[in-house]
Design an enzyme around this catalytic site. Sequence first.
Site, short mmCIF file in Angstrom:
data_model
loop_
_atom_site.label_atom_id
_atom_site.label_comp_id
_atom_site.label_asym_id
_atom_site.label_seq_id
_atom_site.Cartn_x
_atom_site.Cartn_y
_atom_site.Cartn_z
N GLY A 517 0.82 -1.20 0.00
CA GLY A 517 0.00 0.00 0.00
C GLY A 517 0.85 1.25 0.00
O GLY A 517 2.08 1.20 0.07
N GLY A 520 -0.15 9.00 2.56
CA GLY A 520 0.50 10.30 2.56
C GLY A 520 1.90 10.24 3.10
O GLY A 520 2.77 11.04 2.74
N PHE A 521 2.19 9.26 3.97
CA PHE A 521 3.52 9.11 4.55
C PHE A 521 4.49 8.55 3.54
O PHE A 521 5.66 8.96 3.46
CB PHE A 521 3.41 8.18 5.77
CG PHE A 521 4.69 8.00 6.54
CD1 PHE A 521 5.65 7.08 6.14
CD2 PHE A 521 4.93 8.75 7.68
CE1 PHE A 521 6.82 6.92 6.85
CE2 PHE A 521 6.10 8.59 8.40
CZ PHE A 521 7.05 7.67 7.98
N GLY A 522 4.05 7.60 2.75
CA GLY A 522 4.91 6.94 1.79
C GLY A 522 4.47 5.50 1.59
O GLY A 522 3.39 5.09 2.03
N PRO A 523 5.29 4.67 0.90
CA PRO A 523 4.91 3.27 0.64
C PRO A 523 4.96 2.42 1.90
O PRO A 523 5.70 2.70 2.85
CB PRO A 523 5.97 2.82 -0.38
CG PRO A 523 7.15 3.69 -0.11
CD PRO A 523 6.60 5.01 0.30
N VAL A 524 4.15 1.34 1.89
CA VAL A 524 4.11 0.39 2.99
C VAL A 524 4.45 -0.99 2.44
O VAL A 524 3.90 -1.41 1.42
CB VAL A 524 2.72 0.35 3.67
CG1 VAL A 524 2.73 -0.61 4.86
CG2 VAL A 524 2.31 1.75 4.12
N LYS A 538 6.53 1.10 7.11
CA LYS A 538 6.16 2.37 6.47
C LYS A 538 7.43 3.17 6.23
O LYS A 538 8.16 3.51 7.18
CB LYS A 538 5.19 3.15 7.35
CG LYS A 538 3.81 2.55 7.43
CD LYS A 538 2.90 3.32 8.38
CE LYS A 538 2.65 4.72 7.89
NZ LYS A 538 1.66 5.43 8.74
N ASP A 631 -7.17 12.62 11.54
CA ASP A 631 -7.23 12.03 10.20
C ASP A 631 -7.93 10.68 10.24
O ASP A 631 -7.49 9.72 9.62
CB ASP A 631 -5.82 11.88 9.63
CG ASP A 631 -5.84 11.67 8.11
OD1 ASP A 631 -4.86 11.12 7.57
OD2 ASP A 631 -6.85 12.04 7.46
#
Length: 817
Positions: A517, A520-524, A538, A631
């Site tokens: 996935g 907004g933080f980046g890829p997981v 993450k 959020d």
Amino acid sequence: MEVYPTLVLLSGTIFFFLSCSAAVDTISANQPIKDGSTIVSDGETYELGFFSPRKSKNRYLGIWYKKISTCTIVWVANRETPISIASAVFELSREGTLLILSGDNYTNTVIWSSDSVASVNVINPVAQLLDSGNLVVWDENSTKENPIWQSFDYPGNTLLPGMKLGKDLVKERERYLTSWQSPDDPSIGVYKYWLDTNGYPQIFERKGSVEHSRLGPWNGLGFRGLPIENTNPIYSVEFVVNQNELYYRYKLKSSVIQRIIVMWDGIILHLNWIERTQEWVTYQNIVVDSCSRYGPCGPYGICAHIRSPPCSCMEGFEVKVPEEWNAGDWSSGCQRKKPLDCGIGGDHGFQKISGVKFPDTRRSWYNLSMSLGECEMACMKNCSCTAYANLDIRNGGSGCLLWFGELMDMRQYDENQHLYIRMATTELSGQSRFNKKKRILTLVLSVLSTVLLLSTIVYAFKKKRKRRQKKGRGNRTHNAHKDHSSLQSENLDELPSFSMHEISMATDDFNIDNKIGEGGFGPVYKGLLKNGQVIAVKRLSKTSNQGLDEFKNEVICIAKLQHRNLVKLLGYCIHGNEKILIYEYMDNQSLDSFLFGLILYTSHFILVTTISARGILYLHQDSRLQIIHRDLKAANILLDSEMNPKISDFGLARKFVGQDGMARTKKVVGTYGYIPPEYAIHGRFSIKSDVFSFGVIMLEIVCGKKNRGFSHEGHSDNLLGHAWRLYREDKSIEVMCASLRNSCVVPEVLRSIHVGLLCVQHHAEDRPTMLSVVLMLISESTLPPPKKPAFFNEDSYPEVVSVSSQEEYMITLLYAR
């Protein structure tokens, strides 16, 4: 053992005929107890069998005192389903269910049964009558202390020592007392005696749908309106409020026999058995006079039964409708002589009054650890707050209770605890005015000192940032070490720091095939540690709007939070410019993949809302830090292998010290469709912002569609407007998606829609707290009608972006918990 027929007349006792009894306290599966036989607790305190009350010929299964000659019933199984003839048996099935059977061979008709057993692996169940009066079902996988089923969870008209009056939030069960219909009829009568948990918990008695009387709130030793209970040698009391349970319970200190009973006519008696005279005597009459009736003097009125007329207005208040008051109808109550000016610089303060039972707390907020000074400041800075007081009278007082709106149901009461009521300064005593000026001066000096300190910090920060920028890229390694040291200084309860080598090995060097996935933080990525543990990794993207502050915020927040409905953070990694978070792996990914994807939707997700609400309640009220998530959305609710929801993604969360305050930001962070209007337009956020987001999620779960982008051929409303339109037309059932209708319990879904609409009301002050949301979801209480929700078309949303902490400013209105 032979027992001769007994016929006794005494207030609060029962008349019945009884025959032979067997001196055993347990029955095994398919070992029936016939009408005429009984089981007896080990200490011969209680007996269970069939009986007939007074003149009635109906038969019931009940529990009574074994050694008391008046044969007093304390619990009845089949209250609503009596047996007309003495041809019934009581037995335990192999599945752990208690049954009352009637008819030929006792197998034709099930008259009554206990709740279905939750466990499917019941092994050798046993039903046992304990010496506490509790009938329990347990097996090899359970204990008497944690049984499969117990009668104490289903009280009748009697509260025995050790029974709990209140709510079990885990089992979603409410325990309350209900009167008999008459002395001859144990079916449920018109009076209910229960612990109300809206606001700060208190005890009510209700006749039908009307409040009849009220006790409380709890003051640390007892309920206000009753004598202090812990000072007597006969019994002790406890009152428990936490995220799992809210209950009142009393326990005996000696061998005396006691019970609390709600009589068929609504009288509530606390009775003692006197062996010498062989009779029940009144230890305490809980409702004793006309002032015990709920709210006889209306808002801001005080009742005193020794006065004629009994009602008067509080100091600084006057009769609202003199004509009604003079005619003996005081229900309209009182109003302020001088209106309040609660704006900035408003001329008001607090008047201390003593010797009154505290007002109804259903419109209140409480904090168990605040000091009285912090409580005053919290009330002062909220114009809706009308009064405040300490919660606990022990050790000089502690805790904070704030009232909002009108003050109802006060009476003179001999207790030296103070209630502080907001008043116009002209209505205050001279000392109160002096104290107000002193507080204002202190506040001004504090603000000036804070401004000076902040100015110094800002100057130093800017100067330091310029020096850091001059060092350039050559200091990356040094900065990474500094970032790591900064996190270590936060006392993260030994949260492990992983090396980049470990993370690279676990994810096969961040192989694209392991990517599960991106947010907004980046890829997981999915990873596997050397010890075999599956993890979710993450990785902060270089193009992400989130930076070090959000990274640190998430690490610090989650590391200090422990709850079964929050995703567990296992560790972190800082290496050069790499910033990585390591979480427990959630097998079923996020809730939105089920709601808005191709996976079949089921009624399980109605349960998901209740469980998720408990997680949010923990953040708002019960955690070491008070957290506003900011959020909340379906994508940030993850599901484990058993479909249990857990809240994730705390990068935008804010931790506070207090609850009834507000913060403001220059730029709004969050996600389209989940943010409330006061946040989207004015940048104001509070715990009610999370409540709004949760309400959106509830409606999305029921509808199976996202709020943002929702469209309907008949109007241009979003999902909230669509749900509101159907609610007003009494067509809420049409909100449900088609697949849900085939597998749901319709009343539960309609209640979820109703609660969801309460959460998304336009004004923050109209929305319930998460504690109220949890209680509304698990109870069957009447819900208030929702007001108009926030109607926003997509075009009316301001730009929503992620920002760093340097772009935000806070208005500090919050206080230590």
